[in-house]
Design an enzyme around this catalytic site. Sequence first.
Site, PDB file in Angstrom:
ATOM      1  N   LYS A 165     -34.957   9.288  15.982  1.00  0.00           N
ATOM      2  CA  LYS A 165     -34.289   9.903  17.145  1.00  0.00           C
ATOM      3  C   LYS A 165     -35.076  11.110  17.663  1.00  0.00           C
ATOM      4  O   LYS A 165     -35.330  11.228  18.860  1.00  0.00           O
ATOM      5  CB  LYS A 165     -32.866  10.371  16.764  1.00  0.00           C
ATOM      6  CG  LYS A 165     -31.964   9.266  16.255  1.00  0.00           C
ATOM      7  CD  LYS A 165     -30.580   9.787  15.892  1.00  0.00           C
ATOM      8  CE  LYS A 165     -30.535  10.771  14.752  1.00  0.00           C
ATOM      9  NZ  LYS A 165     -31.000  10.246  13.442  1.00  0.00           N
TER      10      LYS A 165
ATOM     11  N   ARG B 246     -38.483  19.007   4.750  1.00  0.00           N
ATOM     12  CA  ARG B 246     -37.131  19.570   4.803  1.00  0.00           C
ATOM     13  C   ARG B 246     -36.469  19.492   3.434  1.00  0.00           C
ATOM     14  O   ARG B 246     -36.657  18.516   2.708  1.00  0.00           O
ATOM     15  CB  ARG B 246     -36.290  18.788   5.829  1.00  0.00           C
ATOM     16  CG  ARG B 246     -36.467  19.295   7.234  1.00  0.00           C
ATOM     17  CD  ARG B 246     -35.858  18.388   8.272  1.00  0.00           C
ATOM     18  NE  ARG B 246     -34.532  17.856   7.951  1.00  0.00           N
ATOM     19  CZ  ARG B 246     -33.838  17.084   8.775  1.00  0.00           C
ATOM     20  NH1 ARG B 246     -34.325  16.770   9.972  1.00  0.00           N
ATOM     21  NH2 ARG B 246     -32.663  16.621   8.433  1.00  0.00           N
TER      22      ARG B 246
HETATM   23  P1  ADP Z   1     -31.753  13.555  10.647  1.00  0.00           P
HETATM   24  O1  ADP Z   1     -32.814  13.869  11.682  1.00  0.00           O
HETATM   25  O2  ADP Z   1     -32.361  13.272   9.323  1.00  0.00           O
HETATM   26  O3  ADP Z   1     -30.789  12.530  11.105  1.00  0.00           O
HETATM   27  P2  ADP Z   1     -30.543  16.008  11.486  1.00  0.00           P
HETATM   28  O4  ADP Z   1     -31.664  16.971  11.589  1.00  0.00           O
HETATM   29  O5  ADP Z   1     -30.070  15.378  12.732  1.00  0.00           O
HETATM   30  O6  ADP Z   1     -30.944  14.896  10.427  1.00  0.00           O
HETATM   31  O7  ADP Z   1     -29.292  16.697  10.774  1.00  0.00           O
HETATM   32  C1  ADP Z   1     -29.446  17.410   9.566  1.00  0.00           C
HETATM   33  C2  ADP Z   1     -28.073  17.722   9.009  1.00  0.00           C
HETATM   34  O8  ADP Z   1     -27.354  18.557   9.927  1.00  0.00           O
HETATM   35  C3  ADP Z   1     -27.155  16.522   8.789  1.00  0.00           C
HETATM   36  O9  ADP Z   1     -27.398  15.873   7.541  1.00  0.00           O
HETATM   37  C4  ADP Z   1     -25.780  17.183   8.848  1.00  0.00           C
HETATM   38  O10 ADP Z   1     -25.507  17.900   7.652  1.00  0.00           O
HETATM   39  C5  ADP Z   1     -25.974  18.220   9.947  1.00  0.00           C
HETATM   40  N1  ADP Z   1     -25.646  17.649  11.278  1.00  0.00           N
HETATM   41  C6  ADP Z   1     -26.514  17.391  12.292  1.00  0.00           C
HETATM   42  N2  ADP Z   1     -25.862  16.889  13.360  1.00  0.00           N
HETATM   43  C7  ADP Z   1     -24.540  16.827  13.009  1.00  0.00           C
HETATM   44  C8  ADP Z   1     -23.359  16.387  13.671  1.00  0.00           C
HETATM   45  N3  ADP Z   1     -23.381  15.903  14.942  1.00  0.00           N
HETATM   46  N4  ADP Z   1     -22.186  16.469  13.007  1.00  0.00           N
HETATM   47  C9  ADP Z   1     -22.129  16.972  11.771  1.00  0.00           C
HETATM   48  N5  ADP Z   1     -23.199  17.371  11.077  1.00  0.00           N
HETATM   49  C10 ADP Z   1     -24.402  17.321  11.680  1.00  0.00           C
HETATM   50  P1  ADP Z   2     -34.494  11.124  13.018  1.00  0.00           P
HETATM   51  O1  ADP Z   2     -34.544  12.241  14.042  1.00  0.00           O
HETATM   52  O2  ADP Z   2     -33.761   9.914  13.517  1.00  0.00           O
HETATM   53  O3  ADP Z   2     -34.031  11.565  11.682  1.00  0.00           O
HETATM   54  P2  ADP Z   2     -37.418  11.340  13.049  1.00  0.00           P
HETATM   55  O4  ADP Z   2     -37.813  11.241  14.476  1.00  0.00           O
HETATM   56  O5  ADP Z   2     -37.455  12.673  12.406  1.00  0.00           O
HETATM   57  O6  ADP Z   2     -36.001  10.617  12.816  1.00  0.00           O
HETATM   58  O7  ADP Z   2     -38.346  10.320  12.231  1.00  0.00           O
HETATM   59  C1  ADP Z   2     -38.234  10.201  10.806  1.00  0.00           C
HETATM   60  C2  ADP Z   2     -39.630   9.981  10.217  1.00  0.00           C
HETATM   61  O8  ADP Z   2     -40.102   8.689  10.590  1.00  0.00           O
HETATM   62  C3  ADP Z   2     -40.680  10.988  10.731  1.00  0.00           C
HETATM   63  O9  ADP Z   2     -41.582  11.259   9.673  1.00  0.00           O
HETATM   64  C4  ADP Z   2     -41.390  10.221  11.871  1.00  0.00           C
HETATM   65  O10 ADP Z   2     -42.738  10.646  12.055  1.00  0.00           O
HETATM   66  C5  ADP Z   2     -41.311   8.784  11.375  1.00  0.00           C
HETATM   67  N1  ADP Z   2     -41.159   7.802  12.457  1.00  0.00           N
HETATM   68  C6  ADP Z   2     -40.487   7.934  13.619  1.00  0.00           C
HETATM   69  N2  ADP Z   2     -40.548   6.806  14.352  1.00  0.00           N
HETATM   70  C7  ADP Z   2     -41.289   5.920  13.614  1.00  0.00           C
HETATM   71  C8  ADP Z   2     -41.726   4.565  13.834  1.00  0.00           C
HETATM   72  N3  ADP Z   2     -41.396   3.890  14.958  1.00  0.00           N
HETATM   73  N4  ADP Z   2     -42.463   3.983  12.869  1.00  0.00           N
HETATM   74  C9  ADP Z   2     -42.783   4.664  11.729  1.00  0.00           C
HETATM   75  N5  ADP Z   2     -42.414   5.928  11.462  1.00  0.00           N
HETATM   76  C10 ADP Z   2     -41.677   6.558  12.399  1.00  0.00           C
END
Ligand code: ADP
Ligand code: ADP
Length: 221
Positions: free
Chosen positions: A14, A161
């Site tokens: 995302k 992270r």
């Molecule tokens: P990821 O990119 O791995 O999906 P995020 O960076 O979006 O993780 O979120 C990190 C953490 O922040 C989540 O595991 C949760 O604890 C909190 N968080 C983020 N967005 C939300 C949301 N919309 N509602 C509740 N908790 C959230």
């Molecule tokens: P989210 O915000 O949904 O948690 P991220 O954008 O942080 O996801 O992506 C999670 C990990 O996967 C990062 O290390 C990113 O560089 C990698 N990644 C993202 N898109 C792809 C893809 N299409 N193929 C392989 N790796 C990806």
Amino acid sequence: MTVVVLLGAPGAGKGTQAEILRKRLNIPHVATGDLFRAAVGEGSAIGLEARRYMEHGQLVPDEITIRMVLERLSRPDAAGGAILDGFPRTAAQARALDEALAGQGARVEHALLIDVPTEDLVARLSGRWICRASGHVYHAIANPPAVPGVCDLDGSELHQRDDDRAETIRARMEGQLGALADVVEHYRAQGLLRSVDGCYSISVVAEALLVQLGQAAEREA
Ligand code: ADP
Ligand code: ADP
């Protein structure tokens, strides 16, 4: 006002895709995870509260999350809309967003799901590296920086992270995928859901998302 919701499991891509779409659509990228991490860094009341949940891979309570996002969306740079990354993450958050937008005569225009099988998510999260200065996202194998450990875009140090450790990754999958299914259903019921196969390369997934946005715009025209 163009409000795009990007949906996907933790690690689906995302944040990576939101950065690409932000440049194409010229609207800000609003990521609740980034907002919470900034609050934790500042040591604010929201940050202290959020950290208790984030470090265990649990969702931060809806009330705090909704308040924080609506405040962010009320700022001038979001007057033309936003790409929402990581919000809504529960059905209650999705309803709150609908109500807030309806109050401004607006609505979510596109809900795009980046679909990645759970077994691939662990490899994505455990290989994720982000930069200290701005949270730019890399992957050790799929998207490495030009110089190991250094951000291509701003030269700051890369780090992993705290919640990308194996046990917290497991907790996030167990605790968050059910709620994601509810949010997907919320937008499916509204006829807004579009799904993209997130298993391809970053650029192929970006093109697929842009095709979905373009097709939706054509249908509306
Ligand atoms: P990821 O990119 O791995 O999906 P995020 O960076 O979006 O993780 O979120 C990190 C953490 O922040 C989540 O595991 C949760 O604890 C909190 N968080 C983020 N967005 C939300 C949301 N919309 N509602 C509740 N908790 C959230
Ligand atoms: P989210 O915000 O949904 O948690 P991220 O954008 O942080 O996801 O992506 C999670 C990990 O996967 C990062 O290390 C990113 O560089 C990698 N990644 C993202 N898109 C792809 C893809 N299409 N193929 C392989 N790796 C990806």
